[in-house]
Design a protein around this motif. Structure first.
Motif, PDB file in Angstrom:
ATOM      1  N   ALA A 137       0.843  -1.199   0.000  1.00 31.11           N
ATOM      2  CA  ALA A 137       0.000   0.000   0.000  1.00 31.11           C
ATOM      3  C   ALA A 137       0.880   1.252   0.000  1.00 31.11           C
ATOM      4  O   ALA A 137       0.605   2.211  -0.739  1.00 31.11           O
ATOM      5  CB  ALA A 137      -0.956  -0.008   1.190  1.00 31.11           C
ATOM      6  N   TYR A 138       1.936   1.241   0.803  1.00 28.60           N
ATOM      7  CA  TYR A 138       2.874   2.367   0.794  1.00 28.60           C
ATOM      8  C   TYR A 138       3.548   2.483  -0.574  1.00 28.60           C
ATOM      9  O   TYR A 138       3.697   3.574  -1.123  1.00 28.60           O
ATOM     10  CB  TYR A 138       3.963   2.191   1.858  1.00 28.60           C
ATOM     11  N   TYR A 139       3.963   1.337  -1.110  1.00 31.53           N
ATOM     12  CA  TYR A 139       4.641   1.330  -2.410  1.00 31.53           C
ATOM     13  C   TYR A 139       3.732   1.914  -3.497  1.00 31.53           C
ATOM     14  O   TYR A 139       4.138   2.786  -4.262  1.00 31.53           O
ATOM     15  CB  TYR A 139       5.065  -0.096  -2.778  1.00 31.53           C
ATOM     16  N   ASN A 140       2.517   1.438  -3.552  1.00 31.47           N
ATOM     17  CA  ASN A 140       1.591   1.904  -4.587  1.00 31.47           C
ATOM     18  C   ASN A 140       1.235   3.375  -4.403  1.00 31.47           C
ATOM     19  O   ASN A 140       1.164   4.131  -5.369  1.00 31.47           O
ATOM     20  CB  ASN A 140       0.326   1.042  -4.598  1.00 31.47           C
ATOM     21  N   ARG A 141       1.027   3.776  -3.150  1.00 32.78           N
ATOM     22  CA  ARG A 141       0.726   5.188  -2.901  1.00 32.78           C
ATOM     23  C   ARG A 141       1.915   6.055  -3.285  1.00 32.78           C
ATOM     24  O   ARG A 141       1.765   7.116  -3.897  1.00 32.78           O
ATOM     25  CB  ARG A 141       0.325   5.400  -1.440  1.00 32.78           C
ATOM     26  N   GLY A 142       3.110   5.585  -2.962  1.00 32.33           N
ATOM     27  CA  GLY A 142       4.319   6.321  -3.338  1.00 32.33           C
ATOM     28  C   GLY A 142       4.475   6.444  -4.841  1.00 32.33           C
ATOM     29  O   GLY A 142       4.901   7.488  -5.357  1.00 32.33           O
ATOM     30  N   THR A 143       4.119   5.392  -5.547  1.00 30.60           N
ATOM     31  CA  THR A 143       4.194   5.420  -7.012  1.00 30.60           C
ATOM     32  C   THR A 143       3.250   6.475  -7.575  1.00 30.60           C
ATOM     33  O   THR A 143       3.611   7.222  -8.497  1.00 30.60           O
ATOM     34  CB  THR A 143       3.863   4.021  -7.573  1.00 30.60           C
ATOM     35  N   ASP A 157       6.818   7.446   1.296  1.00 32.11           N
ATOM     36  CA  ASP A 157       6.069   6.194   1.174  1.00 32.11           C
ATOM     37  C   ASP A 157       6.960   5.048   0.703  1.00 32.11           C
ATOM     38  O   ASP A 157       6.862   3.925   1.213  1.00 32.11           O
ATOM     39  CB  ASP A 157       4.894   6.352   0.211  1.00 32.11           C
ATOM     40  N   LEU A 158       7.810   5.313  -0.259  1.00 34.24           N
ATOM     41  CA  LEU A 158       8.667   4.244  -0.775  1.00 34.24           C
ATOM     42  C   LEU A 158       9.691   3.817   0.271  1.00 34.24           C
ATOM     43  O   LEU A 158       9.997   2.616   0.384  1.00 34.24           O
ATOM     44  CB  LEU A 158       9.342   4.679  -2.078  1.00 34.24           C
ATOM     45  N   GLN A 159      10.207   4.750   1.054  1.00 36.84           N
ATOM     46  CA  GLN A 159      11.119   4.373   2.132  1.00 36.84           C
ATOM     47  C   GLN A 159      10.401   3.559   3.203  1.00 36.84           C
ATOM     48  O   GLN A 159      10.956   2.579   3.725  1.00 36.84           O
ATOM     49  CB  GLN A 159      11.783   5.618   2.727  1.00 36.84           C
ATOM     50  N   ALA A 160       9.150   3.939   3.504  1.00 39.06           N
ATOM     51  CA  ALA A 160       8.361   3.149   4.462  1.00 39.06           C
ATOM     52  C   ALA A 160       8.119   1.749   3.902  1.00 39.06           C
ATOM     53  O   ALA A 160       8.232   0.753   4.630  1.00 39.06           O
ATOM     54  CB  ALA A 160       7.033   3.847   4.760  1.00 39.06           C
ATOM     55  N   PHE A 165       9.225  -4.056   3.752  1.00 41.66           N
ATOM     56  CA  PHE A 165       9.657  -5.224   2.972  1.00 41.66           C
ATOM     57  C   PHE A 165      10.870  -5.879   3.638  1.00 41.66           C
ATOM     58  O   PHE A 165      10.957  -7.102   3.730  1.00 41.66           O
ATOM     59  CB  PHE A 165      10.010  -4.833   1.529  1.00 41.66           C
ATOM     60  N   ARG A 166      11.815  -5.060   4.106  1.00 40.97           N
ATOM     61  CA  ARG A 166      13.004  -5.604   4.781  1.00 40.97           C
ATOM     62  C   ARG A 166      12.603  -6.360   6.040  1.00 40.97           C
ATOM     63  O   ARG A 166      13.041  -7.485   6.265  1.00 40.97           O
ATOM     64  CB  ARG A 166      13.980  -4.469   5.127  1.00 40.97           C
ATOM     65  N   GLN A 167      11.715  -5.768   6.849  1.00 43.65           N
ATOM     66  CA  GLN A 167      11.264  -6.419   8.081  1.00 43.65           C
ATOM     67  C   GLN A 167      10.517  -7.717   7.793  1.00 43.65           C
ATOM     68  O   GLN A 167      10.533  -8.631   8.614  1.00 43.65           O
ATOM     69  CB  GLN A 167      10.339  -5.479   8.867  1.00 43.65           C
ATOM     70  N   GLN A 168       9.871  -7.796   6.645  1.00 50.57           N
ATOM     71  CA  GLN A 168       9.086  -8.971   6.278  1.00 50.57           C
ATOM     72  C   GLN A 168       9.901  -9.982   5.467  1.00 50.57           C
ATOM     73  O   GLN A 168       9.340 -10.921   4.906  1.00 50.57           O
ATOM     74  CB  GLN A 168       7.837  -8.525   5.497  1.00 50.57           C
ATOM     75  N   THR A 177      12.330  -1.556  -4.355  1.00 50.94           N
ATOM     76  CA  THR A 177      11.818  -0.302  -3.804  1.00 50.94           C
ATOM     77  C   THR A 177      12.951   0.692  -3.573  1.00 50.94           C
ATOM     78  O   THR A 177      12.802   1.887  -3.854  1.00 50.94           O
ATOM     79  CB  THR A 177      11.033  -0.577  -2.501  1.00 50.94           C
ATOM     80  N   LEU A 178      14.084   0.208  -3.094  1.00 46.12           N
ATOM     81  CA  LEU A 178      15.234   1.106  -2.925  1.00 46.12           C
ATOM     82  C   LEU A 178      15.659   1.710  -4.272  1.00 46.12           C
ATOM     83  O   LEU A 178      15.989   2.891  -4.342  1.00 46.12           O
ATOM     84  CB  LEU A 178      16.411   0.366  -2.294  1.00 46.12           C
ATOM     85  N   GLU A 179      15.621   0.899  -5.315  1.00 44.21           N
ATOM     86  CA  GLU A 179      15.959   1.402  -6.652  1.00 44.21           C
ATOM     87  C   GLU A 179      14.973   2.491  -7.087  1.00 44.21           C
ATOM     88  O   GLU A 179      15.364   3.489  -7.676  1.00 44.21           O
ATOM     89  CB  GLU A 179      15.956   0.256  -7.671  1.00 44.21           C
ATOM     90  N   LYS A 180      13.719   2.275  -6.782  1.00 45.31           N
ATOM     91  CA  LYS A 180      12.691   3.256  -7.153  1.00 45.31           C
ATOM     92  C   LYS A 180      12.896   4.568  -6.385  1.00 45.31           C
ATOM     93  O   LYS A 180      12.714   5.650  -6.952  1.00 45.31           O
ATOM     94  CB  LYS A 180      11.302   2.687  -6.902  1.00 45.31           C
TER      95      LYS A 180
END
Length: 184
Positions: A137-143, A157-160, A165-168, A177-180
């Protein structure tokens, strides 16, 4: 015996009647909405979209307040390209259970595909509010934020998303996501 589609939403009016007699496991209990729902999920996971759709339709006809059936039918309708039908199902699911982060997230995805970016942002906001661990949801909102020129909101949002993702332990998603984030 046949289940008729009376008083169903317009997007279902062209669905065929489902003969219960041809479904031996439901001859004894043809009014078992949860049985149809569970079999629909199994069929969906097994790739039988037509069978899954028929079972979700039966579930909803037998129990019009079965919020999860609307969610799963919405996912299926979205997969087969019926975005308006999916949107209608997510709307109904949210009417029945406005605390479902999944319903808001899925509706946001459909709204995005329908190019309703503000509606998608609103739904991602609500999904995150209800489930702050939903990284996608954060990724998509950030996009969407990036697309709309809100670079700071996109980065946040992308950093969140990356951190979640790292924690999971979702390393590929974390790296992507880091690349984005670097592209913004």
């Amino acid at each position: 015996m046949t289940i008729k589609y009376e008083n169903m939403p317009d997007n279902l009016s062209n669905q065929p009647d489902i003969p219960i007699d041809s479904q031996p496991d439901f001859q004894q209990h043809p009014q078992d909405a949860s049985g149809y729902y569970n079999r629909g999920r199994d069929r969906d996971l097994g790739g039988d979209r037509e069978g899954a759709l028929a079972d979700y339709n039966c579930t909803i006809q037998l129990d019009p307040n079965h919020a999860k059936a609307y969610v799963n039918r919405g996912l299926l309708l979205d997969k087969i390209g019926n975005r308006q039908g999916a949107l209608s199902d997510y709307n109904r699911s949210i009417e029945l259970d406005d605390r479902s982060a999944t319903s808001y997230y899925n509706r946001a995805n459909v709204r995005y595909r329908l190019e309703d970016l503000q509606g998608a942002l609103d739904d991602y906001d609500r999904s995150i509010q209800l489930d702050p661990t939903r990284a996608k949801a954060y990724y998509n909102r950030g996009t969407i934020c990036a697309y709309l020129g809100n670079r700071e909101g996109a980065r946040q949002d992308l950093q969140a998303a990356a951190e979640l993702f790292r924690q999971q332990d979702r390393e590929w998603d974390y790296q992507r996501t880091l690349e984005k984030v670097q592209e913004i």
